[in-house]
Design a protein around this motif. Structure first.
Motif, PDB file in Angstrom:
ATOM      1  N   LEU A   1      25.456   3.567  39.806  1.00 47.77           N
ATOM      2  CA  LEU A   1      24.868   2.669  38.748  1.00 47.77           C
ATOM      3  C   LEU A   1      25.560   1.419  38.503  1.00 47.77           C
ATOM      4  N   LEU A   2      24.842   0.307  38.488  1.00 46.78           N
ATOM      5  CA  LEU A   2      25.411  -1.039  37.705  1.00 46.78           C
ATOM      6  C   LEU A   2      25.352  -1.073  36.514  1.00 46.78           C
ATOM      7  N   PRO A   3      26.280  -1.751  35.834  1.00 48.64           N
ATOM      8  CA  PRO A   3      26.021  -1.997  34.300  1.00 48.64           C
ATOM      9  C   PRO A   3      24.651  -1.939  33.682  1.00 48.64           C
ATOM     10  N   ILE A   4      23.822  -2.933  34.159  1.00 45.85           N
ATOM     11  CA  ILE A   4      22.378  -2.905  33.617  1.00 45.85           C
ATOM     12  C   ILE A   4      21.623  -1.927  33.688  1.00 45.85           C
ATOM     13  N   MET A   5      21.811  -1.157  34.682  1.00 43.45           N
ATOM     14  CA  MET A   5      21.014  -0.063  35.194  1.00 43.45           C
ATOM     15  C   MET A   5      21.482   1.136  34.141  1.00 43.45           C
ATOM     16  N   ALA A   6      22.825   1.350  33.887  1.00 43.64           N
ATOM     17  CA  ALA A   6      23.299   2.239  32.817  1.00 43.64           C
ATOM     18  C   ALA A   6      22.731   1.961  31.613  1.00 43.64           C
ATOM     19  N   LEU A   7      22.731   0.591  30.894  1.00 46.14           N
ATOM     20  CA  LEU A   7      22.213   0.307  29.842  1.00 46.14           C
ATOM     21  C   LEU A   7      20.620   0.746  29.615  1.00 46.14           C
ATOM     22  N   SER A   8      19.799   0.402  30.684  1.00 47.49           N
ATOM     23  CA  SER A   8      18.454   0.507  30.865  1.00 47.49           C
ATOM     24  C   SER A   8      18.088   2.304  30.686  1.00 47.49           C
ATOM     25  N   ALA A   9      19.118   2.852  31.442  1.00 48.96           N
ATOM     26  CA  ALA A   9      18.832   4.486  31.366  1.00 48.96           C
ATOM     27  C   ALA A   9      19.247   4.908  29.941  1.00 48.96           C
ATOM     28  N   GLN A  10      20.265   4.625  29.447  1.00 49.61           N
ATOM     29  CA  GLN A  10      20.871   4.964  28.091  1.00 49.61           C
ATOM     30  C   GLN A  10      19.785   4.834  27.057  1.00 49.61           C
ATOM     31  N   LEU A  11      19.089   3.431  27.075  1.00 54.15           N
ATOM     32  CA  LEU A  11      18.235   3.045  26.181  1.00 54.15           C
ATOM     33  C   LEU A  11      16.902   3.867  26.126  1.00 54.15           C
ATOM     34  N   ALA A  12      16.487   4.018  27.420  1.00 52.01           N
ATOM     35  CA  ALA A  12      15.357   4.743  27.833  1.00 52.01           C
ATOM     36  C   ALA A  12      15.379   6.002  27.404  1.00 52.01           C
ATOM     37  N   SER A  13      16.594   6.820  27.561  1.00 51.54           N
ATOM     38  CA  SER A  13      16.795   8.214  27.246  1.00 51.54           C
ATOM     39  C   SER A  13      16.756   8.292  25.661  1.00 51.54           C
ATOM     40  N   ALA A  14      17.444   7.418  24.955  1.00 49.96           N
ATOM     41  CA  ALA A  14      17.571   7.751  23.380  1.00 49.96           C
ATOM     42  C   ALA A  14      16.354   7.565  22.825  1.00 49.96           C
ATOM     43  N   VAL A  15      15.468   6.612  23.203  1.00 51.99           N
ATOM     44  CA  VAL A  15      14.363   6.180  22.389  1.00 51.99           C
ATOM     45  C   VAL A  15      13.336   7.549  22.685  1.00 51.99           C
ATOM     46  N   ASN A  16      13.287   8.024  23.962  1.00 51.28           N
ATOM     47  CA  ASN A  16      12.593   9.148  24.250  1.00 51.28           C
ATOM     48  C   ASN A  16      12.693  10.222  23.610  1.00 51.28           C
ATOM     49  N   VAL A  17      14.016  10.748  23.354  1.00 48.04           N
ATOM     50  CA  VAL A  17      14.539  11.878  22.769  1.00 48.04           C
ATOM     51  C   VAL A  17      14.277  11.642  21.223  1.00 48.04           C
ATOM     52  N   HIS A  18      14.430  10.728  20.646  1.00 43.63           N
ATOM     53  CA  HIS A  18      14.444  10.346  19.174  1.00 43.63           C
ATOM     54  C   HIS A  18      13.002  10.535  19.116  1.00 43.63           C
ATOM     55  N   LEU A  19      12.140  10.237  19.606  1.00 42.36           N
ATOM     56  CA  LEU A  19      10.666  10.270  19.372  1.00 42.36           C
ATOM     57  C   LEU A  19      10.289  11.953  19.175  1.00 42.36           C
ATOM     58  N   TYR A  20      10.593  12.535  20.039  1.00 42.57           N
ATOM     59  CA  TYR A  20      10.541  14.110  20.031  1.00 42.57           C
ATOM     60  C   TYR A  20      11.133  14.852  18.794  1.00 42.57           C
ATOM     61  N   THR A  21      12.352  14.211  18.554  1.00 46.41           N
ATOM     62  CA  THR A  21      13.102  14.775  17.472  1.00 46.41           C
ATOM     63  C   THR A  21      12.570  14.703  16.193  1.00 46.41           C
ATOM     64  N   VAL A  22      11.936  13.494  15.793  1.00 40.98           N
ATOM     65  CA  VAL A  22      11.278  13.118  14.579  1.00 40.98           C
ATOM     66  C   VAL A  22      10.104  14.166  14.554  1.00 40.98           C
ATOM     67  N   PHE A  23       9.448  14.601  15.630  1.00 43.82           N
ATOM     68  CA  PHE A  23       8.337  15.376  15.419  1.00 43.82           C
ATOM     69  C   PHE A  23       8.855  17.079  15.461  1.00 43.82           C
ATOM     70  N   GLY A  24      10.327  17.049  15.619  1.00 39.76           N
ATOM     71  CA  GLY A  24      10.836  18.502  15.523  1.00 39.76           C
ATOM     72  C   GLY A  24      10.574  19.266  16.865  1.00 39.76           C
ATOM     73  N   ILE A  25      10.183  18.580  17.980  1.00 41.72           N
ATOM     74  CA  ILE A  25      10.281  19.261  19.019  1.00 41.72           C
ATOM     75  C   ILE A  25      11.448  19.327  19.914  1.00 41.72           C
ATOM     76  N   PRO A  26      11.769  20.662  20.288  1.00 44.39           N
ATOM     77  CA  PRO A  26      13.134  20.550  21.101  1.00 44.39           C
ATOM     78  C   PRO A  26      12.807  20.169  22.497  1.00 44.39           C
ATOM     79  N   VAL A  27      13.330  19.073  22.947  1.00 44.53           N
ATOM     80  CA  VAL A  27      13.410  18.615  24.343  1.00 44.53           C
ATOM     81  C   VAL A  27      14.693  18.687  25.055  1.00 44.53           C
ATOM     82  N   SER A  28      14.650  18.479  26.295  1.00 44.64           N
ATOM     83  CA  SER A  28      15.818  18.393  26.853  1.00 44.64           C
ATOM     84  C   SER A  28      16.467  16.926  27.140  1.00 44.64           C
TER      85      SER A  28
END
Length: 325
Positions: free
Chosen positions: A241-268
């Protein structure tokens, strides 16, 4: 009944500990892999923001785990407590084994499979429609994260060099990696604390708010004591992982999980961060991905709900045979 209550709390602590140990890497493992943070710094930030997420938004998914799969609040009190003890034990056993093997599996899959297996063993009304919805979200989680990771990397790669002077880009990217990693830790705490405390809330041992605090502290314990093991896998063994790759991966993962959380869905969150890392890795070409480690992860993911479900189903049948409840 008092002894059952003690075992429910004990096993919930064990599940929370195993979540912290296995899933700590989902938050800032990429930052460690990109050499932005060292291990101690990453663990400290994960502890702080993971607990905040659990405390502030952990109640959304807690309701689904506690009542949405098997209606624990509608069962006989003693029966529901047996289900809670066995489900948390089964989930914990599999997560601990996977952590020992350094495999970032899904604690959400483990507890959902365990609750469903326990429900089947006692003939409880399993809510199959909810399970199907959760299963579909499990499929979309890594795929959505990979797509977001690819998009974010493409956008940020062009954006940074156009807006910021080159001499400041490295500093800005490093700061954003840490910030986005903290966001991942927050969404992880919000979504995954239910895996440890959903059944506590469902059977009425603790109030939803108290169960979230209880689970959050157990997760913190797991992060501190064993969280470093899977961080090594997430940070460096899927792709470099290059730094900008790490940033993109973390941001994508956080947005993804947060959407499911708001709807009460237990995702991985494990699926989400691994999918996001694969997405940004694909920008550099498919050859940069470590398919051997990815194959092992996918096999563990597929096995998780079934193994934990079989464990809980078998144990509860044995208990049912000897206690005649």
């Amino acid at each position: 009944m008092l002894l059952l209550t003690f075992f429910i709390l004990l096993m919930s602590v064990a599940v929370g500990w195993s979540i912290g140990a296995n899933d700590a890497a989902n938050s800032l493992g990429t930052a460690v892999g990109a050499r932005v943070l060292n291990l101690k710094q990453a663990i400290m930030l994960i502890v702080i923001f993971g607990f905040l997420g659990a405390y502030l938004q952990g109640n959304y998914v807690t309701r689904t785990i506690g009542k949405g799969i098997v209606p624990l609040d509608q069962l006989d009190k003693q029966v529901s407590m047996y289900v809670a003890v066995v489900a948390t034990f089964a989930a914990c056993v599999w997560v601990v084994l996977a952590t020992y093997w350094k495999m970032p599996i899904s604690t959400s899959h483990s507890i959902v499979g365990a609750v469903a297996g326990a429900g089947l063993a006692i003939g409880a009304p399993v809510k199959w429609k909810m399970l199907l919805d959760i299963f579909m979200c499990w499929i979309f989680t890594p795929v959505g994260a990979a797509i977001l990771g690819y998009i974010f990397f493409r956008l940020l790669q062009n954006l940074f060099y156009r807006i910021f002077p080159r001499k400041y880009i490295k500093t800005i990217v490093f700061f954003l990696i840490i910030a986005s990693g903290c966001y991942v830790a927050y969404t992880w705490g919000a979504n995954d604390v239910a895996n440890a405390t959903g059944v506590i809330s469902g059977v009425g041992v603790l109030t939803p708010r108290m169960s979230v605090i209880f689970g959050g502290l157990a997760i913190v314990l797991g992060i501190i004591t064993w969280g470093y093991k899977v961080i090594e896998t997430i940070g460096s063994e899927i792709t470099h992982l290059l730094p900008i790759m790490a940033l993109s991966a973390q941001l994508a993962s956080a947005v993804n999980v947060h959407l499911y959380t708001v709807f009460g869905i237990p995702v991985s969150t494990s699926h989400s961060i691994v999918g996001a890392i694969c997405g940004v890795g694909l920008v550099r070409g498919i050859r940069v991905l470590n398919f051997r480690i990815m194959k092992d992860m996918v096999l563990c993911w597929l096995a998780t709900p079934f193994i934990s479900g079989i464990i809980s189903f078998t144990i509860l049948l044995i208990i049912k045979f000897f206690t005649k409840f």
